[in-house]
Write an enzyme that holds these catalytic residues in place. Structure first.
Site, PDB file in Angstrom:
ATOM      1  CD  GLU A 105      95.903  -0.971  15.558  1.00  0.00           C
ATOM      2  OE1 GLU A 105      95.614  -1.801  14.687  1.00  0.00           O
ATOM      3  OE2 GLU A 105      95.855   0.259  15.376  1.00  0.00           O
ATOM      4  CB  CYS A 120      92.635   0.349  13.901  1.00  0.00           C
ATOM      5  SG  CYS A 120      93.285   1.405  12.586  1.00  0.00           S
ATOM      6  CE  LYS A 136      91.077  -3.608  12.776  1.00  0.00           C
ATOM      7  NZ  LYS A 136      92.183  -2.782  12.262  1.00  0.00           N
TER       8      LYS A 136
END
Length: 535
Positions: A286, A407, A350
């Site tokens: 990430e 995440c 995301k």
């Protein structure tokens, strides 16, 4: 034991709440990395006895509040002991965030404990003196955990079902009932010993514990049978997961851009072990770069030069959209696919951002920024969320369709493939990709808990999980939850591994989501009502 149960039930005031807090904190030992299931049994047994006292000689309406306080204190203790490691994030830039450490370490568990208070209160309304009160507690906590995972953006971290969901045999039932179904089972099993001290006749005294033991044995036997031989691998795919182990305080400094790119490329180009094939796909974690890679053709060219012909890179990276004149561009936390020619061929933005970590919640944004405060990740204005309606499968040449998560998106059961459940695709995903950066939390239980929760998504969906973390733990997990390869924490390294194949036909949970959990809640509610005797 009956004398001990009676003493616990007679506690009042701060003594009752103090014991509830301690019991909840003890229950956190059932979570990773400890995995001590008896701790949750002790914690929930004490909880039953405390509710016995809170509900005694009171009408249903009058017992709701004292049961709520017991549940809040129990949840406060459980979450404080299980989430203390969040404080590490406040120390990364201590000069700016140290003042807020108590809000994260104490304030968050204090607030989330309200969900447990609501669950205990609901259980108290159904409370009785017999074994049916175990079903009432499973109904209350099961519903509360589902709410905790969905309301106010949701935070299902360390739901009680993870006590069963970290054991390879016991986790297999998650393929049908998911994390929240496991939570109901965990409460039924771990609260059952409370009746050993309170049952009036042998059937009431020993029956629940005997049933819990039989249930655990049945789950283990089912899990052992379901595991079977090792899963097959996808032909022609060899993954390399790069774990650079960059310190968080250095990761986002633009002056480190050259060194960071060089480190990634060097780790990606290291030769495989003797006799092992060359990687076909490279994965970086990430937010790999302290700059916008899409706007840096020189960096893209260097990356392309570091890839072998036919190789593809899948990497986390910040992405900016095309803003109108005079407007600030929106920044997304993204996953990008980069070909050997340096072209970005696909992206995923995301969707589920971390409040206060990646953005400031809407009602507080203006106020906090006026005070000079910001989110942890130093992006002007914070990250923007990707469109949930536009969430889609990531296309990576040479790989099956990829369900991308970034995440903590991987901790949300049922959210890996939200669109796929409504309209099954003719070309279903073949893996879950999770890129993450756990450097915020150092060598604490946090990264280990994160891995355990992501691992359960593989079992629920019947898909292999590929997890690449900046500081670790990176891993490849097959669709039955077996870890086929992993790295140590806080180590600069790389991991070469085959890609396990998905389960053909998927899983019941993958098709129906939380339907089984809802039926389990209804069964617990029915059992609590039918078996009820006045408390």
């Amino acid at each position: 034991m009956p004398r001990l149960a009676a003493r616990v039930a007679r506690l009042t005031g701060w003594r009752r709440l103090g014991l509830a807090w301690v019991a909840g904190a003890l229950g956190a030992l059932a979570m990773p990395p400890y995995g001590w299931l008896p701790a949750l049994a002790v914690a929930l047994t004490v909880a039953v006895w405390l509710i016995d006292g809170a509900a005694a000689d009171r009408s249903a309406a009058r017992r709701a509040w004292p049961c709520f306080l017991v549940g809040w204190a129990w949840g406060f203790g459980y979450l404080t002991a299980g989430l203390w490691w969040l404080g590490s994030a406040f120390l990364v830039e201590a000069d700016e965030f140290l003042w807020a450490l108590p809000l994260g370490v104490i304030g968050l568990p204090f607030g989330l404990g309200l969900f447990y208070g609501a669950g205990f209160s609901a259980a108290g309304l159904l409370w009785s003196r017999g074994p049916a009160r175990i079903a009432a507690l499973a109904f209350g906590i099961g519903g509360a955990e589902w709410l905790r995972g969905h309301l106010f953006t949701g935070f299902p971290w360390n739901a009680l079902g993870l006590a069963l969901g970290q054991n390879l045999w016991l986790m297999q039932i998650a393929a049908a009932i998911g994390l929240y179904g496991l939570t109901v089972l965990a409460v039924l099993v771990c609260a059952a010993p409370a009746t050993l001290a309170t049952g009036r006749v042998p059937r009431e005294r020993y029956g629940p514990s005997a049933a819990a033991a039989i249930l655990l044995a049945a789950l283990a036997l089912y899990g052992a049978e379901r595991l079977g031989p090792a899963d097959l691998s996808v032909t022609g795919v060899r993954l390399r997961l790069v774990q650079p182990n960059l310190p968080q305080d250095a990761k986002f400094r633009p002056e480190n851009r050259e060194d960071i790119v060089d480190r990634y490329i060097e780790l990606s180009r290291r030769p495989p072990a003797s006799g092992e094939p060359e990687p076909t796909h490279i994965v970086w974690p990430e937010s790999a770069f302290p700059f916008l890679i899409q706007r840096d053709p020189d960096a893209l060219a260097r990356i392309a030069a570091g890839l072998a012909p036919g190789q593809h890179l899948v990497t986390g990276a910040a992405r900016a959209d095309a803003a109108l004149p005079g407007e600030r561009p929106r920044i997304f936390n993204a996953v990008m696919v980069i070909g050997a020619d340096g072209t970005i061929t696909d992206t995923y933005d995301k969707v589920h951002l971390v409040p206060f970590g990646e953005y400031l919640p809407g009602p507080l944004d203006g106020i906090l920024r006026a005070l000079g405060l910001r989110q942890f990740v130093a992006i002007p204005g914070g990250f923007s969320a990707g469109s949930l309606a536009g969430q889609r499968i990531l296309a990576v040449p040479g790989l099956p369709p990829v369900a991308a998560t970034i995440c903590y998106e991987a901790i949300f059961p049922g959210a890996i493939l939200p669109a796929g459940r409504a309209a099954p695709s003719a070309d279903p995903p073949g893996l879950i990709l999770n890129v993450t950066n756990d450097a915020w939390f150092g060598d604490t239980p946090g990264p280990r808990q994160h891995l355990a929760q992501a691992r359960l998504r593989a079992v629920e969906e019947g898909l292999p999980l590929v997890r690449d973390a900046n500081t670790g733990i990176s891993a490849v997990i097959d669709p039955h939850g077996r870890i086929t390869a992993r790295t140590p924490l806080d180590t600069e390294t790389w991991l070469d591994a085959d890609l396990p194949a998905r389960i053909v036909g998927g899983t019941l949970y993958g098709q129906f989501g939380d339907a089984a959990f809802v039926l389990m809640l209804a069964a617990c509610l029915g059992g609590a009502v039918v078996g009820r005797r006045p408390a």
